[in-house]
Design an enzyme around this catalytic site. Structure first.
Site, PDB file in Angstrom:
ATOM      1  N   HIS A 122       0.840  -1.207   0.000  1.00 37.84           N
ATOM      2  CA  HIS A 122       0.000   0.000   0.000  1.00 37.84           C
ATOM      3  C   HIS A 122       0.874   1.256   0.000  1.00 37.84           C
ATOM      4  O   HIS A 122       0.709   2.150  -0.845  1.00 37.84           O
ATOM      5  CB  HIS A 122      -0.900  -0.026   1.238  1.00 37.84           C
ATOM      6  CG  HIS A 122      -1.777   1.168   1.400  1.00 37.84           C
ATOM      7  ND1 HIS A 122      -3.140   1.120   1.217  1.00 37.84           N
ATOM      8  CD2 HIS A 122      -1.495   2.464   1.739  1.00 37.84           C
ATOM      9  CE1 HIS A 122      -3.657   2.312   1.429  1.00 37.84           C
ATOM     10  NE2 HIS A 122      -2.680   3.153   1.755  1.00 37.84           N
ATOM     11  N   GLU A 123       1.826   1.312   0.931  1.00 40.92           N
ATOM     12  CA  GLU A 123       2.698   2.489   1.034  1.00 40.92           C
ATOM     13  C   GLU A 123       3.654   2.590  -0.150  1.00 40.92           C
ATOM     14  O   GLU A 123       3.963   3.696  -0.615  1.00 40.92           O
ATOM     15  CB  GLU A 123       3.486   2.448   2.338  1.00 40.92           C
ATOM     16  CG  GLU A 123       2.635   2.553   3.595  1.00 40.92           C
ATOM     17  CD  GLU A 123       1.853   3.861   3.668  1.00 40.92           C
ATOM     18  OE1 GLU A 123       2.338   4.873   3.109  1.00 40.92           O
ATOM     19  OE2 GLU A 123       0.769   3.867   4.269  1.00 40.92           O
ATOM     20  N   HIS A 160       2.158   4.394  -3.075  1.00 41.50           N
ATOM     21  CA  HIS A 160       2.252   5.852  -2.920  1.00 41.50           C
ATOM     22  C   HIS A 160       3.634   6.337  -3.362  1.00 41.50           C
ATOM     23  O   HIS A 160       3.772   7.323  -4.089  1.00 41.50           O
ATOM     24  CB  HIS A 160       2.049   6.255  -1.457  1.00 41.50           C
ATOM     25  CG  HIS A 160       0.662   6.110  -0.949  1.00 41.50           C
ATOM     26  ND1 HIS A 160      -0.439   6.652  -1.578  1.00 41.50           N
ATOM     27  CD2 HIS A 160       0.181   5.490   0.164  1.00 41.50           C
ATOM     28  CE1 HIS A 160      -1.526   6.371  -0.890  1.00 41.50           C
ATOM     29  NE2 HIS A 160      -1.176   5.664   0.175  1.00 41.50           N
TER      30      HIS A 160
END
Length: 234
Positions: A66-67, A70
């Protein structure tokens, strides 16, 4: 936030753990052991603990994904990101500077929930192929791991899309306001105010749940609300 334990580098981004991560990792493992005992006690303690630990580790691998999404969008848009750190409340990508336009902010914000959502659907799809029937308890430890990870990634995607700055949904809201008003400062202020409102609702609901007898679950919601309130205020 410094990563006390360095795990390596992926696509030029350093991955690390803060010591507070072990608190939530243990809580997740113990809660999974209790859940698996309640639904499939016949697996035996060794299998149940093994499944719980594997699930907890893979859950945090999903947080890293998820990170990392980004970070990769930021790097593609010319914004340097060198570190991702997992800590008590999840993960944080250490961004060197803010987005320079609303479009970059929008894609940087929304790509994380998209990644978690896609992971969730893939994992549940694999569980279905392995014989799991939706809304039933998984029959084997492997399927149980897939189902739990699938649901938690979908929940992570939904939670992060709550329009409470600085959650991903709040950053998406700020990007939309920025694009509409052509003023990043006003957009940030409005998104932060919405974030504070969401945080207060979290705290109120958590306290309400605690006095209804939910115990730790209610206090945890209130704590998340307090954390969001501090972050939005900052």
């Amino acid at each position: 936030m410094k990563a006390q334990i360095k795990l390596g580098t992926v696509f030029g981004v350093e991955l690390g753990l803060h010591y507070s991560w072990f608190v939530i990792a243990l809580l997740i493992a113990f809660s999974l052991v209790a859940q698996f005992h309640a639904t499939n006690a016949n697996w035996g303690d060794g299998v149940i603990w093994g499944a719980a630990i594997i699930t907890a580790v893979l859950f945090f691998a999903g947080l890293f994904a998820h990170e990392l999404s980004h970070a990769l969008v930021a790097k593609a848009r010319g914004i340097p990101i060198h570190k991702i750190t997992l800590f008590l409340l999840g993960g944080v990508a250490q961004i060197e500077k803010e987005a320079s336009d609303a479009k970059t902010e929008f894609w940087m914000g929304i790509v994380g929930p998209i990644t978690s959502g896609v992971l969730g659907f893939i994992l549940l799809g694999v569980a279905r192929l392995a014989g799991w029937v939706m809304w039933t308890a998984p029959a084997t430890p492997g399927v149980a791991v897939l189902v739990w990870l699938g649901y938690i990634n979908l929940l992570l995607a939904a939670f992060n899309m709550i329009p409470g700055f600085p959650l991903d949904g709040g950053r998406v809201l700020r990007a939309i306001l920025w694009w509409a008003m052509k003023d990043v400062q006003r957009a940030t202020l409005m998104a932060a105010r919405v974030g504070q409102l969401v945080a207060v609702l979290f705290i109120a609901y958590g306290v309400f749940q605690f006095f209804r007898g939910e115990g730790i679950g209610g206090l945890w919601l209130a704590f998340i609300g307090w954390f969001l309130l501090q972050a939005a205020g900052a």
